[in-house]
Design a protein around this motif. Structure first.
Motif, mmCIF file in Angstrom:
data_model
loop_
_atom_site.group_PDB
_atom_site.id
_atom_site.type_symbol
_atom_site.label_atom_id
_atom_site.label_comp_id
_atom_site.label_asym_id
_atom_site.label_seq_id
_atom_site.Cartn_x
_atom_site.Cartn_y
_atom_site.Cartn_z
ATOM 1 N N GLU A 76 -1.766 -7.896 7.842
ATOM 2 C CA GLU A 76 -2.657 -7.425 6.904
ATOM 3 C C GLU A 76 -3.931 -6.865 7.078
ATOM 4 O OE1 GLU A 76 -1.933 -7.616 3.426
ATOM 5 O OE2 GLU A 76 -0.361 -9.143 3.170
ATOM 6 N N ALA A 77 -4.625 -7.677 8.195
ATOM 7 C CA ALA A 77 -5.795 -7.096 8.713
ATOM 8 C C ALA A 77 -5.822 -5.912 9.463
ATOM 9 C CB ALA A 77 -6.515 -8.370 9.612
ATOM 10 N N ALA A 78 -4.680 -6.006 10.303
ATOM 11 C CA ALA A 78 -4.590 -4.612 10.771
ATOM 12 C C ALA A 78 -4.361 -3.376 10.026
ATOM 13 C CB ALA A 78 -3.450 -4.743 12.012
ATOM 14 N N LEU A 79 -3.330 -3.590 9.001
ATOM 15 C CA LEU A 79 -3.240 -2.616 8.063
ATOM 16 C C LEU A 79 -4.462 -2.126 7.330
ATOM 17 C CD1 LEU A 79 -0.649 -0.853 6.703
ATOM 18 C CD2 LEU A 79 -0.504 -2.676 5.211
ATOM 19 N N GLU A 80 -5.179 -3.255 6.870
ATOM 20 C CA GLU A 80 -6.471 -2.779 6.243
ATOM 21 C C GLU A 80 -7.482 -1.892 6.793
ATOM 22 O OE1 GLU A 80 -8.788 -6.077 4.308
ATOM 23 O OE2 GLU A 80 -6.955 -6.974 3.386
ATOM 24 N N ALA A 81 -7.497 -2.349 8.321
ATOM 25 C CA ALA A 81 -8.427 -1.630 9.197
ATOM 26 C C ALA A 81 -7.770 -0.079 9.414
ATOM 27 C CB ALA A 81 -8.425 -2.286 10.542
ATOM 28 N N LEU A 82 -6.710 0.133 9.354
ATOM 29 C CA LEU A 82 -5.972 1.267 9.173
ATOM 30 C C LEU A 82 -6.038 2.179 8.185
ATOM 31 C CD1 LEU A 82 -3.961 3.326 11.177
ATOM 32 C CD2 LEU A 82 -2.015 2.366 9.933
ATOM 33 N N LEU A 83 -5.984 1.647 6.955
ATOM 34 C CA LEU A 83 -5.913 2.257 5.649
ATOM 35 C C LEU A 83 -7.480 2.526 5.352
ATOM 36 C CD1 LEU A 83 -3.287 0.398 3.629
ATOM 37 C CD2 LEU A 83 -3.183 2.419 4.677
ATOM 38 N N ALA A 84 -8.519 1.726 5.799
ATOM 39 C CA ALA A 84 -9.812 2.027 5.916
ATOM 40 C C ALA A 84 -10.241 3.236 6.406
ATOM 41 C CB ALA A 84 -10.640 0.938 6.334
ATOM 42 N N GLN A 85 -9.473 3.721 7.377
ATOM 43 C CA GLN A 85 -9.926 5.159 7.882
ATOM 44 C C GLN A 85 -9.205 6.503 7.149
ATOM 45 O OE1 GLN A 85 -8.189 5.098 11.945
ATOM 46 N NE2 GLN A 85 -8.534 2.781 11.873
ATOM 47 N N GLY A 86 -8.795 6.042 5.878
ATOM 48 C CA GLY A 86 -8.368 7.010 5.040
ATOM 49 C C GLY A 86 -6.832 7.348 5.113
ATOM 50 N N PRO B 83 0.900 -1.159 0.227
ATOM 51 C CA PRO B 83 -0.058 0.054 -0.038
ATOM 52 C C PRO B 83 0.664 1.392 -0.006
ATOM 53 C CG PRO B 83 -0.770 -1.474 1.651
ATOM 54 C CD PRO B 83 0.501 -2.150 1.144
ATOM 55 N N GLU B 84 0.292 2.294 -0.425
ATOM 56 C CA GLU B 84 1.193 3.682 -0.849
ATOM 57 C C GLU B 84 1.785 3.909 0.490
ATOM 58 O OE1 GLU B 84 1.109 4.728 -3.824
ATOM 59 O OE2 GLU B 84 1.740 6.498 -3.627
ATOM 60 N N ALA B 85 1.228 4.044 1.747
ATOM 61 C CA ALA B 85 1.784 4.533 2.875
ATOM 62 C C ALA B 85 3.026 3.621 3.212
ATOM 63 C CB ALA B 85 0.508 4.618 4.041
ATOM 64 N N VAL B 86 2.752 2.375 3.085
ATOM 65 C CA VAL B 86 3.933 1.434 3.544
ATOM 66 C C VAL B 86 5.257 1.746 2.636
ATOM 67 C CG1 VAL B 86 4.701 -0.844 3.794
ATOM 68 C CG2 VAL B 86 2.362 -0.015 4.729
ATOM 69 N N ALA B 87 4.802 1.626 1.223
ATOM 70 C CA ALA B 87 5.691 1.965 0.185
ATOM 71 C C ALA B 87 6.585 3.314 0.380
ATOM 72 C CB ALA B 87 5.181 1.797 -1.081
ATOM 73 N N ARG B 88 5.961 4.275 0.810
ATOM 74 C CA ARG B 88 6.587 5.697 1.211
ATOM 75 C C ARG B 88 7.618 5.580 2.166
ATOM 76 N NH1 ARG B 88 4.890 10.572 -0.239
ATOM 77 N NH2 ARG B 88 2.805 9.561 -1.071
ATOM 78 N N LEU B 89 6.930 4.612 3.416
ATOM 79 C CA LEU B 89 7.940 4.508 4.644
ATOM 80 C C LEU B 89 9.171 3.746 4.188
ATOM 81 C CD1 LEU B 89 8.000 5.461 7.601
ATOM 82 C CD2 LEU B 89 6.643 3.685 8.192
ATOM 83 N N GLN C 147 16.882 -1.128 10.835
ATOM 84 C CA GLN C 147 15.336 -2.308 10.985
ATOM 85 C C GLN C 147 14.628 -1.773 12.053
ATOM 86 O OE1 GLN C 147 16.601 -6.274 11.313
ATOM 87 N NE2 GLN C 147 14.968 -6.841 12.676
ATOM 88 N N THR C 148 13.206 -1.636 11.793
ATOM 89 C CA THR C 148 12.253 -1.538 12.667
ATOM 90 C C THR C 148 11.662 -2.634 13.266
ATOM 91 O OG1 THR C 148 10.482 -1.046 11.346
ATOM 92 C CG2 THR C 148 11.769 0.946 11.753
ATOM 93 N N LYS C 149 11.221 -2.962 14.620
ATOM 94 C CA LYS C 149 10.389 -3.941 15.037
ATOM 95 C C LYS C 149 9.331 -3.068 16.019
ATOM 96 C CE LYS C 149 12.776 -8.423 14.766
ATOM 97 N NZ LYS C 149 13.802 -9.451 15.601
ATOM 98 N N SER C 150 8.327 -3.491 15.683
ATOM 99 C CA SER C 150 7.219 -2.928 16.375
ATOM 100 C C SER C 150 5.876 -3.751 16.465
ATOM 101 C CB SER C 150 7.065 -1.432 15.786
ATOM 102 O OG SER C 150 6.702 -1.547 14.447
ATOM 103 N N ASP C 151 4.954 -3.235 17.139
ATOM 104 C CA ASP C 151 3.557 -3.899 17.313
ATOM 105 C C ASP C 151 2.379 -3.516 16.619
ATOM 106 O OD1 ASP C 151 2.927 -1.613 18.560
ATOM 107 O OD2 ASP C 151 2.665 -2.308 20.375
ATOM 108 N N GLY C 152 2.771 -2.660 15.473
ATOM 109 C CA GLY C 152 1.652 -1.989 14.754
ATOM 110 C C GLY C 152 1.446 -2.909 13.640
#
Ligand SMILES: [Zn+2]
Length: 321
Positions: free
Chosen positions: A109-119, A51-57, A81-86
């Motif tokens: 995937e599921a957590a990311l979809e839920a986040l991206l669904a918020q705009g 997804p665009e936001a991940v590609a940018r980061l 490297q980053t390691k995190s709970d998001g």
């Protein structure tokens, strides 16, 4: 000393992307590196279809790795490297001292979809995408030398914030980090960044810049340099029509900016079939056999998406050796 007038640098016809450009502010002795990525970052990021936001980061991280690697003066592999709970629990960008760059992100995937669904605004900043965790960097110079690891909590709005915080807290080095990533008019990814350090790294710096006497950087000069750095926009950093040296001249000409030999960067993975065979051999054969589909086990490199296929005969040979 290269002439930094815009006319002169335009005439040199050097590649203006996929490079590390070390520089020095002559008036103050502040050292810096400009990193610019074009085709290399576009190839690395687009082969993953994030997804665009991940590609940018990830594109930002791919610019940060050579910026930091250049400060470390390593011989081997530098890994950020980053390691995190998001929703993006892991991101890696690494670079060899030859300038071979690669990177990937792991997704929930599921957590990311839920986040991206918020705009798109919801996924802005590292807090939303990465969550809580840390940013680490490692210098691996092979078996005969130490691994150096720096680690810092993910905090602030950006990876650049985290790194500035790290250098100040852990190394007592004032560091300015500016990074940007985005798409050009034809939709191709670009990323770029500038790092400035008040005190040059201890010892071991090679190349021409090492021959420049180290100066004590005074507070006023540092503040001035940070103001100039902050005046640089993301659009300028990423502008493919603005050559690297012209950008440095535009930002720092009053400080007398001097540039040194550039280091090329390229999209190149280090995965090898031989190395994967070693990994397979370290696992019980029964586990590997469980992964077999249609008579073969397919192992895909996380970094470059290349697939390696092993049939029963190949596995027999690996486990026999
Ligand atoms: Zn690979």
């Amino acid at each position: 000393m290269p002439d930094l007038r815009p006319e002169a640098s335009a005439a040199q016809a050097q590649p203006e992307d996929d490079l590390i450009q070390p520089f020095l502010l002559d008036s103050s002795g502040i050292r810096g590196d400009l990193v610019r990525l074009g085709a290399a970052v576009d190839r690395i990021v687009t082969r993953h279809d994030y997804p665009e936001a991940v590609a940018r980061l990830l594109a930002e991280m791919l610019a940060l790795a050579p910026m930091l690697g250049s400060l470390m003066k390593f011989d081997g592999v530098f890994t950020l490297q980053t390691k995190s709970d998001g929703p993006v629990p892991l991101m890696v960008a690494d670079m060899t001292s030859e300038g071979h760059l690669r990177g990937y992100a792991a997704l929930r995937e599921a957590a990311l979809e839920a986040l991206l669904a918020q705009g798109p605004a919801a996924a802005y900043g590292i807090g939303a995408l990465l969550g809580r965790g840390y940013l680490a960097f490692t210098v691996d110079q092979g078996v005969h030398s130490d691994r150096y690891q720096g680690i810092v909590e993910l905090r602030g709005a950006s990876l650049a914030d985290c790194l500035q915080h790290y250098f100040l807290q852990s190394e007592q080095i004032q560091t300015g980090v500016l990074v940007a990533a985005g798409r050009d008019a034809r939709g191709r990814w670009r990323s770029a960044g500038i790092v400035l350090q008040r005190i040059p790294p201890e010892g071991g710096e090679g190349g021409e810049r090492a021959r420049v006497p180290v100066m004590e950087v005074d507070e006023d000069a540092w503040r001035r340099a940070m103001v100039l750095l902050a005046s640089c926009t993301g659009a300028e950093l990423l502008d493919p029509a603005l050559p690297a040296n012209d950008l440095l001249y535009r930002l720092f000409h009053e400080e007398g900016v001097r540039v040194f030999r550039r280091h090329p960067l390229r999209d190149r993975c280090r995965c090898r079939r031989k190395r994967l065979e070693g990994t397979l051999r370290s696992l019980p054969r029964a586990e590997i056999d469980d992964l077999m589909i249609d008579g073969e086990v397919v192992v895909t490199c996380e970094f470059c998406r290349r697939s390696y296929r092993f049939d029963s005969a190949a596995l027999d040979q690996i486990y026999a050796s």
